[in-house]
Design a protein around this motif. Structure first.
Motif, PDB file in Angstrom:
ATOM      1  N   ASP A  64       0.866  -1.175   0.000  1.00 26.60           N
ATOM      2  CA  ASP A  64       0.000   0.000   0.000  1.00 26.60           C
ATOM      3  C   ASP A  64       0.903   1.225   0.000  1.00 26.60           C
ATOM      4  O   ASP A  64       1.416   1.638   1.045  1.00 26.60           O
ATOM      5  N   TRP A  65       1.101   1.798  -1.184  1.00 32.63           N
ATOM      6  CA  TRP A  65       2.072   2.879  -1.334  1.00 32.63           C
ATOM      7  C   TRP A  65       1.632   4.156  -0.634  1.00 32.63           C
ATOM      8  O   TRP A  65       2.421   5.101  -0.511  1.00 32.63           O
ATOM      9  N   LYS A  66       0.396   4.214  -0.174  1.00 31.99           N
ATOM     10  CA  LYS A  66      -0.072   5.401   0.549  1.00 31.99           C
ATOM     11  C   LYS A  66       0.312   5.350   2.019  1.00 31.99           C
ATOM     12  O   LYS A  66       0.197   6.350   2.731  1.00 31.99           O
ATOM     13  N   LYS A  67       0.766   4.177   2.471  1.00 27.06           N
ATOM     14  CA  LYS A  67       1.126   4.038   3.882  1.00 27.06           C
ATOM     15  C   LYS A  67       2.599   4.406   4.099  1.00 27.06           C
ATOM     16  O   LYS A  67       3.404   4.457   3.174  1.00 27.06           O
ATOM     17  N   GLU A  68       2.931   4.619   5.343  1.00 28.06           N
ATOM     18  CA  GLU A  68       4.305   4.916   5.745  1.00 28.06           C
ATOM     19  C   GLU A  68       5.199   3.714   5.444  1.00 28.06           C
ATOM     20  O   GLU A  68       4.854   2.568   5.736  1.00 28.06           O
ATOM     21  N   GLN A  83       5.603   8.768   2.992  1.00 35.97           N
ATOM     22  CA  GLN A  83       4.325   8.947   3.674  1.00 35.97           C
ATOM     23  C   GLN A  83       3.315   9.433   2.648  1.00 35.97           C
ATOM     24  O   GLN A  83       3.593  10.393   1.909  1.00 35.97           O
ATOM     25  N   ASN A  84       2.179   8.748   2.587  1.00 33.34           N
ATOM     26  CA  ASN A  84       1.124   9.131   1.633  1.00 33.34           C
ATOM     27  C   ASN A  84       1.668   9.267   0.207  1.00 33.34           C
ATOM     28  O   ASN A  84       1.397  10.242  -0.497  1.00 33.34           O
ATOM     29  N   SER A  85       2.483   8.278  -0.187  1.00 31.49           N
ATOM     30  CA  SER A  85       3.068   8.210  -1.532  1.00 31.49           C
ATOM     31  C   SER A  85       4.044   9.342  -1.820  1.00 31.49           C
ATOM     32  O   SER A  85       4.431   9.556  -2.969  1.00 31.49           O
ATOM     33  N   ASP A  86       4.465  10.079  -0.787  1.00 33.11           N
ATOM     34  CA  ASP A  86       5.374  11.207  -0.972  1.00 33.11           C
ATOM     35  C   ASP A  86       6.663  10.951  -0.213  1.00 33.11           C
ATOM     36  O   ASP A  86       6.638  10.524   0.938  1.00 33.11           O
ATOM     37  N   THR A  88       9.465  12.075   1.975  1.00 33.07           N
ATOM     38  CA  THR A  88       9.689  13.202   2.885  1.00 33.07           C
ATOM     39  C   THR A  88      11.108  13.222   3.451  1.00 33.07           C
ATOM     40  O   THR A  88      11.492  14.171   4.120  1.00 33.07           O
TER      41      THR A  88
END
Length: 301
Positions: A64-68, A83-86, A88
């Motif tokens: 799940d690429w949206k997860k940490e 985090q959330n596909s970004d 950081t």
């Protein structure tokens, strides 16, 4: 159009730097081994590399690429915190030498160890420490190391024969010269691989960073620890204090964070730009051969 395409002038120098930077190389403007290797790849070579890595993606477990998560691409010598596909946080990493390759797998990170002991693997004890002790009886003291029994109690090195006596091991005490550096990040796995600091920070400036015994060394570990702890109690001052203690301190994370170790010599970024990296472990050729053989049920190379 260039008047003389063979002239290495300032425009060519800047162009070479841009090419190096976009292909994960040090932008020093020098035509070195990696530049020559990259420029000599044909269009078909690049298509083959893309195909190989599409196959590698097919092997990956569902994520799940949206997860940490923590993502390490061994071939890119880089760690990314998502985090959330970004992304950081990013950091350079050092990975296993060619003869001691870092494997690819996923595992949950669950705790951090500040000011860690380095429990030296038996293979390193046999291959490096025992021969050094035979040449220099003060070797352990000089390297801030000690011998412990199976219960973790310190014993005098002169009382045991490391090459014969069972149940004893060597560890390096916490400190600035500890081979694990000042902190390690643990995601228990069958390979005994983890992420850690290093006292040899100058190695991060090298272009090719397959230099470790197999674990992953990270640049800026204090920043990484602060992000993972994600707690106002753990400010910069407290983290620095924890990293410079005489005794190790284990800190449990308040959640498990997936760690994904990849080996990708090609990927496309969010803008669709193609990224190619050198095949430092020479894994691509075997996989390409298997793909061309049209055999089903490929195992991970």
């Amino acid at each position: 159009q260039l008047e003389d395409p063979t002239l290495f002038d300032s425009a060519m120098y800047r162009g070479l730097q841009d090419y190096q930077e976009s292909n994960g190389m040090n932008p020093d403007g020098v035509i070195g081994t990696l530049v020559a290797e990259s420029l000599n790849k044909s269009p078909q070579d690049l298509i083959d590399i893309a195909s190989i890595n599409m196959e590698r993606l097919r092997w990956m477990p569902a994520l799940d690429w949206k997860k940490e998560m923590v993502l390490v691409n061994v071939a890119n010598y880089q760690l990314d915190y998502l985090q959330n596909s970004d992304t950081t946080f990013s950091a350079k990493v050092i990975v296993g030498k060619e003869y001691n390759e870092s494997p690819t797998f996923t595992a949950p990170m669950s705790y951090i160890v500040f000011s860690p002991y380095w429990n030296i693997p038996e293979s390193i004890t046999n291959e490096e420490i025992i021969p050094s002790l035979r040449k220099n009886s003060n070797y352990l003291a000089e390297k801030n190391m000690e011998v412990v029994n199976g219960s973790g109690e310190v014993v005098k090195a002169t009382q045991v024969n490391l090459s014969k006596d069972q149940g004893y091991r060597v560890r390096q005490k916490p400190g600035g010269d500890n081979s694990l550096g000042l902190v390690k990040f643990m995601f228990p796995n069958e390979y005994n691989i983890y992420i850690h600091d290093t006292p040899a920070r100058s190695l991060f400036e090298k272009e090719t960073r397959a230099l470790s015994h197999g674990c992953i060394r990270i640049q800026n570990p204090d920043q990484f620890a602060k992000i993972l702890l994600n707690n106002s109690d753990w400010d910069d001052e407290k983290i620095q204090a924890a990293m410079n203690q005489q005794n190790e301190e284990v800190v449990e994370l308040d959640r498990d964070i997936p760690v994904v170790i990849l080996y990708m010599t090609f990927w496309a970024d969010a803008d669709g730009k193609a990224n190619f990296r050198s095949d430092v472990y020479n894994r691509d050729a075997a996989l390409l051969k298997a793909l061309r053989s049209n055999k089903s049920g490929l195992d991970q190379a």
